[in-house]
Design a protein around this motif. Structure first.
Motif, PDB file in Angstrom:
ATOM      1  N   THR A 379       0.869  -1.333  -0.050  1.00  0.00           N
ATOM      2  CA  THR A 379       0.008  -0.046   0.040  1.00  0.00           C
ATOM      3  C   THR A 379       0.752   1.223  -0.015  1.00  0.00           C
ATOM      4  OG1 THR A 379      -1.885  -1.147   1.189  1.00  0.00           O
ATOM      5  CG2 THR A 379      -1.721   1.102   1.251  1.00  0.00           C
ATOM      6  N   VAL A 380       1.990   1.137   0.728  1.00  0.00           N
ATOM      7  CA  VAL A 380       2.599   2.306   0.896  1.00  0.00           C
ATOM      8  C   VAL A 380       3.527   2.615  -0.410  1.00  0.00           C
ATOM      9  CG1 VAL A 380       4.739   3.509   2.113  1.00  0.00           C
ATOM     10  CG2 VAL A 380       3.094   2.150   3.503  1.00  0.00           C
ATOM     11  N   ALA A 381       4.163   1.450  -0.882  1.00  0.00           N
ATOM     12  CA  ALA A 381       4.872   1.561  -2.328  1.00  0.00           C
ATOM     13  C   ALA A 381       4.006   2.054  -3.241  1.00  0.00           C
ATOM     14  CB  ALA A 381       5.332   0.174  -2.434  1.00  0.00           C
ATOM     15  N   ALA A 382       2.692   1.778  -3.455  1.00  0.00           N
ATOM     16  CA  ALA A 382       1.918   2.182  -4.401  1.00  0.00           C
ATOM     17  C   ALA A 382       1.629   3.636  -4.290  1.00  0.00           C
ATOM     18  CB  ALA A 382       0.509   1.484  -4.443  1.00  0.00           C
ATOM     19  N   LYS A 383       1.653   4.038  -2.946  1.00  0.00           N
ATOM     20  CA  LYS A 383       1.441   5.429  -2.757  1.00  0.00           C
ATOM     21  C   LYS A 383       2.512   6.369  -2.949  1.00  0.00           C
ATOM     22  CE  LYS A 383      -0.642   6.628   1.238  1.00  0.00           C
ATOM     23  NZ  LYS A 383      -1.023   6.802   2.431  1.00  0.00           N
ATOM     24  N   VAL A 384       3.851   5.893  -2.777  1.00  0.00           N
ATOM     25  CA  VAL A 384       5.098   6.440  -3.268  1.00  0.00           C
ATOM     26  C   VAL A 384       5.284   6.708  -4.813  1.00  0.00           C
ATOM     27  CG1 VAL A 384       7.601   6.094  -3.221  1.00  0.00           C
ATOM     28  CG2 VAL A 384       6.050   5.712  -1.243  1.00  0.00           C
ATOM     29  N   VAL A 385       5.064   5.551  -5.522  1.00  0.00           N
ATOM     30  CA  VAL A 385       5.073   5.446  -6.948  1.00  0.00           C
ATOM     31  C   VAL A 385       4.071   6.578  -7.490  1.00  0.00           C
ATOM     32  CG1 VAL A 385       4.941   4.454  -9.142  1.00  0.00           C
ATOM     33  CG2 VAL A 385       5.836   3.365  -7.115  1.00  0.00           C
ATOM     34  N   ALA A 386       2.724   6.655  -7.030  1.00  0.00           N
ATOM     35  CA  ALA A 386       1.987   7.413  -7.335  1.00  0.00           C
ATOM     36  C   ALA A 386       2.187   8.926  -7.021  1.00  0.00           C
ATOM     37  CB  ALA A 386       0.429   7.157  -6.806  1.00  0.00           C
ATOM     38  N   ALA A 387       2.616   8.943  -5.735  1.00  0.00           N
ATOM     39  CA  ALA A 387       3.024  10.468  -5.272  1.00  0.00           C
ATOM     40  C   ALA A 387       3.988  11.070  -6.192  1.00  0.00           C
ATOM     41  CB  ALA A 387       3.382  10.395  -3.896  1.00  0.00           C
ATOM     42  N   MET A 388       4.914  10.249  -6.857  1.00  0.00           N
ATOM     43  CA  MET A 388       6.140  11.008  -7.651  1.00  0.00           C
ATOM     44  C   MET A 388       5.477  11.021  -9.119  1.00  0.00           C
ATOM     45  SD  MET A 388       8.624  11.022  -5.605  1.00  0.00           S
ATOM     46  CE  MET A 388       7.400  11.275  -4.264  1.00  0.00           C
ATOM     47  N   ALA A 389       4.304  10.836  -9.565  1.00  0.00           N
ATOM     48  CA  ALA A 389       3.763  10.911 -10.694  1.00  0.00           C
ATOM     49  C   ALA A 389       3.581  12.347 -10.978  1.00  0.00           C
ATOM     50  CB  ALA A 389       2.757   9.842 -11.048  1.00  0.00           C
ATOM     51  N   ALA A 390       3.044  13.192 -10.090  1.00  0.00           N
ATOM     52  CA  ALA A 390       2.780  14.511 -10.265  1.00  0.00           C
ATOM     53  C   ALA A 390       3.966  15.557 -10.295  1.00  0.00           C
ATOM     54  CB  ALA A 390       1.866  15.178  -9.082  1.00  0.00           C
ATOM     55  N   PRO A 391       3.828  16.020 -11.359  1.00  0.00           N
ATOM     56  CA  PRO A 391       5.229  17.018 -11.599  1.00  0.00           C
ATOM     57  C   PRO A 391       5.690  17.914 -10.451  1.00  0.00           C
ATOM     58  CG  PRO A 391       3.765  17.169 -13.455  1.00  0.00           C
ATOM     59  CD  PRO A 391       3.032  16.649 -12.202  1.00  0.00           C
ATOM     60  N   PHE A 392       6.914  18.161 -10.255  1.00  0.00           N
ATOM     61  CA  PHE A 392       7.279  18.884  -9.046  1.00  0.00           C
ATOM     62  C   PHE A 392       7.746  20.212  -9.686  1.00  0.00           C
ATOM     63  CE2 PHE A 392       8.331  14.738  -7.663  1.00  0.00           C
ATOM     64  CZ  PHE A 392       8.052  14.768  -6.354  1.00  0.00           C
ATOM     65  N   GLN A 393       7.247  21.298  -8.724  1.00  0.00           N
ATOM     66  CA  GLN A 393       7.627  22.592  -9.455  1.00  0.00           C
ATOM     67  C   GLN A 393       8.863  23.223  -8.580  1.00  0.00           C
ATOM     68  OE1 GLN A 393       5.536  24.169 -11.750  1.00  0.00           O
ATOM     69  NE2 GLN A 393       7.114  26.010 -11.677  1.00  0.00           N
ATOM     70  N   LEU A 394      10.146  23.333  -9.492  1.00  0.00           N
ATOM     71  CA  LEU A 394      11.208  23.699  -8.940  1.00  0.00           C
ATOM     72  C   LEU A 394      11.460  25.100  -9.630  1.00  0.00           C
ATOM     73  CD1 LEU A 394      13.096  20.348  -9.684  1.00  0.00           C
ATOM     74  CD2 LEU A 394      11.916  21.037  -7.755  1.00  0.00           C
ATOM     75  N   ALA A 395      11.088  26.142  -8.489  1.00  0.00           N
ATOM     76  CA  ALA A 395      11.304  27.569  -8.854  1.00  0.00           C
ATOM     77  C   ALA A 395      10.344  27.724 -10.322  1.00  0.00           C
ATOM     78  CB  ALA A 395      12.766  28.046  -9.100  1.00  0.00           C
ATOM     79  N   GLU A 396      11.010  28.275 -11.267  1.00  0.00           N
ATOM     80  CA  GLU A 396      10.156  28.491 -12.474  1.00  0.00           C
ATOM     81  C   GLU A 396      10.010  27.071 -13.487  1.00  0.00           C
ATOM     82  OE1 GLU A 396       8.767  31.434 -12.679  1.00  0.00           O
ATOM     83  OE2 GLU A 396       9.949  32.061 -10.740  1.00  0.00           O
ATOM     84  N   MET A 397      10.324  25.947 -12.941  1.00  0.00           N
ATOM     85  CA  MET A 397      10.683  24.878 -13.885  1.00  0.00           C
ATOM     86  C   MET A 397       9.639  23.906 -13.370  1.00  0.00           C
ATOM     87  SD  MET A 397      13.951  22.473 -14.981  1.00  0.00           S
ATOM     88  CE  MET A 397      14.196  22.022 -13.180  1.00  0.00           C
ATOM     89  N   SER A 398       8.847  23.134 -14.443  1.00  0.00           N
ATOM     90  CA  SER A 398       8.330  21.931 -13.727  1.00  0.00           C
ATOM     91  C   SER A 398       9.104  20.934 -14.229  1.00  0.00           C
ATOM     92  CB  SER A 398       6.624  22.048 -14.514  1.00  0.00           C
ATOM     93  OG  SER A 398       6.051  20.901 -14.026  1.00  0.00           O
ATOM     94  N   TYR A 399       9.006  19.785 -13.009  1.00  0.00           N
ATOM     95  CA  TYR A 399       9.896  18.745 -13.523  1.00  0.00           C
ATOM     96  C   TYR A 399       9.437  17.364 -12.981  1.00  0.00           C
ATOM     97  CZ  TYR A 399      14.150  15.795 -13.987  1.00  0.00           C
ATOM     98  OH  TYR A 399      14.921  14.673 -14.588  1.00  0.00           O
ATOM     99  N   SER A 400       9.066  16.395 -13.803  1.00  0.00           N
ATOM    100  CA  SER A 400       8.789  15.059 -13.578  1.00  0.00           C
ATOM    101  C   SER A 400       9.881  13.993 -13.282  1.00  0.00           C
ATOM    102  CB  SER A 400       7.872  14.331 -14.624  1.00  0.00           C
ATOM    103  OG  SER A 400       6.685  15.408 -15.112  1.00  0.00           O
ATOM    104  N   VAL A 401       9.421  13.117 -12.341  1.00  0.00           N
ATOM    105  CA  VAL A 401      10.566  11.985 -11.937  1.00  0.00           C
ATOM    106  C   VAL A 401       9.833  10.944 -11.493  1.00  0.00           C
ATOM    107  CG1 VAL A 401      10.704  12.819  -9.539  1.00  0.00           C
ATOM    108  CG2 VAL A 401      12.618  11.672 -10.735  1.00  0.00           C
ATOM    109  N   SER A 402      10.350   9.741 -11.743  1.00  0.00           N
ATOM    110  CA  SER A 402       9.769   8.408 -11.390  1.00  0.00           C
ATOM    111  C   SER A 402      10.699   7.936 -10.220  1.00  0.00           C
ATOM    112  CB  SER A 402       9.537   7.436 -12.628  1.00  0.00           C
ATOM    113  OG  SER A 402      10.850   7.132 -13.204  1.00  0.00           O
ATOM    114  N   VAL A 403      10.085   6.819  -9.631  1.00  0.00           N
ATOM    115  CA  VAL A 403      10.893   6.286  -8.623  1.00  0.00           C
ATOM    116  C   VAL A 403      10.694   4.778  -8.782  1.00  0.00           C
ATOM    117  CG1 VAL A 403       8.975   6.121  -7.108  1.00  0.00           C
ATOM    118  CG2 VAL A 403      11.342   6.101  -6.011  1.00  0.00           C
ATOM    119  N   SER A 404      12.128   4.099  -8.467  1.00  0.00           N
ATOM    120  CA  SER A 404      12.054   2.577  -8.213  1.00  0.00           C
ATOM    121  C   SER A 404      12.050   1.948  -6.834  1.00  0.00           C
ATOM    122  CB  SER A 404      13.233   2.121  -9.128  1.00  0.00           C
ATOM    123  OG  SER A 404      13.099   2.297 -10.354  1.00  0.00           O
ATOM    124  N   VAL A 405      11.081   1.507  -6.501  1.00  0.00           N
ATOM    125  CA  VAL A 405      10.909   0.915  -5.051  1.00  0.00           C
ATOM    126  C   VAL A 405      11.258  -0.553  -4.973  1.00  0.00           C
ATOM    127  CG1 VAL A 405       9.561   0.948  -3.023  1.00  0.00           C
ATOM    128  CG2 VAL A 405       9.388   2.616  -4.762  1.00  0.00           C
TER     129      VAL A 405
END
Length: 707
Positions: A379-405
């Motif tokens: 349950t936690v691992a699925a939430k982690v993978v899903a949480a990383m799916a939304a882009p991150f706003q880094l100052a003026e830049m939007s950046y997407s990243v994925s995670v391997s768990v």
């Protein structure tokens, strides 16, 4: 104490000593009374020098002069034995008593016949309209000294930096020094009689425990939190001592409380602890903290037979963000990832950062079975993978990243800290191998592969340390079957004599980062060998091709490192040819072109290795300072039987010719393949048709033989 201090002694009356008598008693009784006085009775004139009209025998014991010395005419005026500094105060005291029509009590110093100084307490009255004084003189020295000692000792308590407070058994404050005023903010008058527990103690159970321990054991020491007048909580190191009741003095039982402010020390300790156990960038627990919590979790699991889980979370392609946008952007992403991970777990669970882009989640052992722990972890691992799916706003830049768990369950009766970490790490690598952006549970087969890889990495480190790597050289020949150069090929000679080829270890070297150190060794060794060829006329014209990995070529110190090798070996760079892969060119074209340009100025030439197997593009072929295209041996294998391969080979040769690039074919194993290449316009060959890769000594012999 000044001459006006008034110790509590019986007040003098208006009795005139010279006329005193007791009805019905003989005069001898009065003389006996005067002799037994602990001092001297007197009658004197208030004439400024206090001329004695009468003084009892006790005066001689008091000051060393007999009574006759004072009553003689002329005699010693009593004023002359008073220390000069005290005379004015005595005069003022008597004058004030006359003005107020009352008795007086004075203390002052006298100088005795033997030169000693004594304190005198005089208790007297005024008679005859202020012209006559009469009263008693007592030795006050011992009392005065004792009083001074009490005052001195009291001043020590007042000057102490610590807060010193005395309370009765009902917690009411009876003493409060200046240190307590500085520490807590109230002065003594404001707190006397108030309850210590209600005034200062925010934690009443801790106060009551300290009080009970003091009453039972006579003392207690420890740390207590107190509240200042301004509401600020302070940490104190406190020592409580029981002062037993003194019936003789009428003093009740009390507790002496001595408190030292340790707030600053506690703050420093907390800061040091935070630095030692928390990551400075993300404020998450660090590796040391994780190991401690994991050890505690396993110990608790062993007692309760409960199961938990450990999860390794590694960001995919994080290095690309650092390389392309800089470390500031990478740091912002790591901080944002830390906050999202914290929202994926329960309050009792733990998120830690191991370093770089590696995070760990510890799921506390609360489940009865491994299956239950696995369900919770999933349950936690699925939430982690899903949480990383939304882009991150880094100052003026939007950046997407994925995670391997990677996930592993744990139980303290079986697992250890080391095995749990190892299994979670192996599971994480399995998640990456499955395409990233996913999670995987630990699998024994994957664990075996991970262990084998770890063993291989350790062996490679040993090989670099013990010089187990060697270079072999495969000849490169022209259409006249003349050796024009060679390709340096890495081999690993194990301690048992077995020879390993790059296919068996290069991939692991690239994943572990050992390829950088390994590549330096290859370049240093190859350049040293090329420098030896250049010292002899029959081999001076040979070129040497060296494969360079993509990760090594983009290292910031690659060019300076090569220059240092040139200087150390004395090699002429014009004989060196670096073979680059298409993947390197495509991944960072701008940086690759810049580095190639700098090396080209030093005389180095470049060959594009395995051409046709990657993302071939005419655009970069035109813009890069290439000298050679290398046809991959995979095309040569079926070039005589597969029309597609034959067409690809002809196209590569034609392309090289049109761009003015030399073309070399590797993997040439038969005369038919050579003839095909020659007919297509390729005239430089490398392969088993001519020679396998040779040791340095055998290659030199071969080159001279067919030169």
């Amino acid at each position: 104490m000044s001459a006006l201090d008034e110790p509590q002694m019986p007040a003098g009356g208006d009795t005139h000593i010279a006329d005193a008598h007791v009805d019905g008693a003989p005069a001898l009784s009065l003389e006996l009374l005067l002799q037994n006085l602990p001092g001297a009775a007197y009658r004197c004139l208030n004439d400024g020098v206090w001329t004695m009209e009468f003084v009892s025998d006790g005066i001689e014991k008091l000051c060393g002069y007999p009574p006759a010395a004072f009553m003689a005419r002329p005699g010693i005026p009593f004023a002359s034995v008073i220390v000069p500094e005290d005379r004015i105060a005595v005069e003022r005291g008597i004058a004030l008593a006359i003005e107020e029509h009352r008795a007086f009590q004075l203390t002052y110093r006298i100088r005795c016949a033997n030169g000693a100084i004594k304190w005198i307490c005089e208790q007297g009255s005024v008679a005859a309209s202020g012209k006559v004084l009469e009263g008693l003189l007592f030795d006050f020295t011992r009392v005065r000294n004792a009083d001074m000692l009490v005052h001195e000792q009291a001043s020590y308590l007042q000057r102490a930096r610590d807060g010193i407070v005395a309370i009765d058994i009902n917690s009411r404050i009876t003493y409060w020094n200046n240190g307590a005023e500085r520490l807590y903010g109230w002065n003594a008058a404001e707190v006397r009689g108030r309850k210590f527990s209600e005034l200062l103690c925010g934690n009443l159970p801790a106060y009551h425990a300290a009080c009970e321990a003091t009453l039972s054991n006579g003392e207690w020491s420890g740390e207590l939190a107190h509240v200042r007048r301004d509401g600020v909580a302070i940490e104190t190191d406190t020592r409580w001592t029981l002062i037993e009741a003194d019936e003789a003095l009428g003093a009740p039982q009390k507790i002496l409380v001595i408190s030292t402010d340790i707030s600053e020390r506690k703050h420093s300790e907390a800061k040091i602890y935070h630095l030692a156990f928390f990551d400075a960038l993300t404020d998450l627990p660090n590796r040391a903290s994780l190991l401690d919590h994991l050890r505690r979790a396993l110990l608790g699991s062993a007692r309760t037979r409960k199961c938990g889980a450990l999860m390794f979370c590694d960001l995919d392609n994080f290095k690309y963000l650092n390389d392309s946008q800089g470390h500031a952007a990478g740091d912002m992403l790591l901080q944002a990832v830390a906050r999202r991970l914290e929202h994926c777990v329960r309050e009792a669970d733990m998120v830690a950062r191991l370093g770089g882009d590696e995070f760990v989640i510890l799921i506390q052992p609360v489940e009865d079975t491994r299956e239950g722990a696995a369900t919770q972890a999933e349950t936690v691992a699925a939430k982690v993978v899903a949480a990383m799916a939304a882009p991150f706003q880094l100052a003026e830049m939007s950046y997407s990243v994925s995670v391997s768990v990677g996930v592993t369950t744990m139980c303290g009766t079986v697992d250890t800290v080391e095995s749990t970490l190892r299994q979670a790490d192996a599971a994480m690598y399995e998640a990456k191998a499955c395409g990233r952006n996913t999670y995987r549970f630990h699998d024994p087969a994957a664990q075996a592969a991970w262990s084998a890889r770890a063993e291989l990495e350790n062996a490679m480190r040993r090989a670099l340390r013990d010089d187990e790597f060697v270079l072999h050289y495969q000849p490169q020949l022209d259409r006249s079957t003349r050796v024009i150069g060679a390709e340096a090929l890495l081999r690993w000679r194990l301690p048992d004599g077995k020879l390993l080829y790059p296919a068996e270890f290069i991939h692991a070297a690239e994943e572990s980062g050992l390829i950088i150190e390994m590549g330096r060794w290859v370049l240093r060794t190859a350049c040293a060998e090329l420098a030896r060829w250049q010292r002899y006329p029959d081999t001076a014209g040979l070129t040497l091709s060296v494969n360079v990995s993509a990760s090594q070529f983009i290292e910031p110190d690659f060019v300076p490192m090569l220059q240092q090798i040139f200087e150390q070996t004395g090699v002429q760079p014009s004989g060196l040819k670096l073979e680059l892969t298409e993947s390197l060119v495509v991944s960072d074209f701008t940086q690759t072109a810049r580095t190639m340009g700098m090396l080209k100025q030093r005389g180095i030439s470049f060959s594009l290795d395995d051409f046709g197997t990657g993302y071939s593009s005419l655009a970069y072929l035109r813009k890069l300072p290439l000298d050679q295209l290398k046809i991959d041996q995979s095309f040569m294998r079926d070039v005589l039987t597969d029309q597609n391969d034959a067409s690809i080979v002809r196209s590569i040769i034609a392309l090289g010719d049109s761009l003015g690039l030399q073309v070399i074919a590797e993997g040439v194993e038969t005369p038919g393949q050579r003839q095909f290449l020659s007919d297509a316009g390729c005239f430089i060959y490398q392969g088993f048709l001519y020679q396998h890769a040779l040791s340095a000594e055998h290659f030199t012999q071969y080159a001279r033989m067919v030169h």
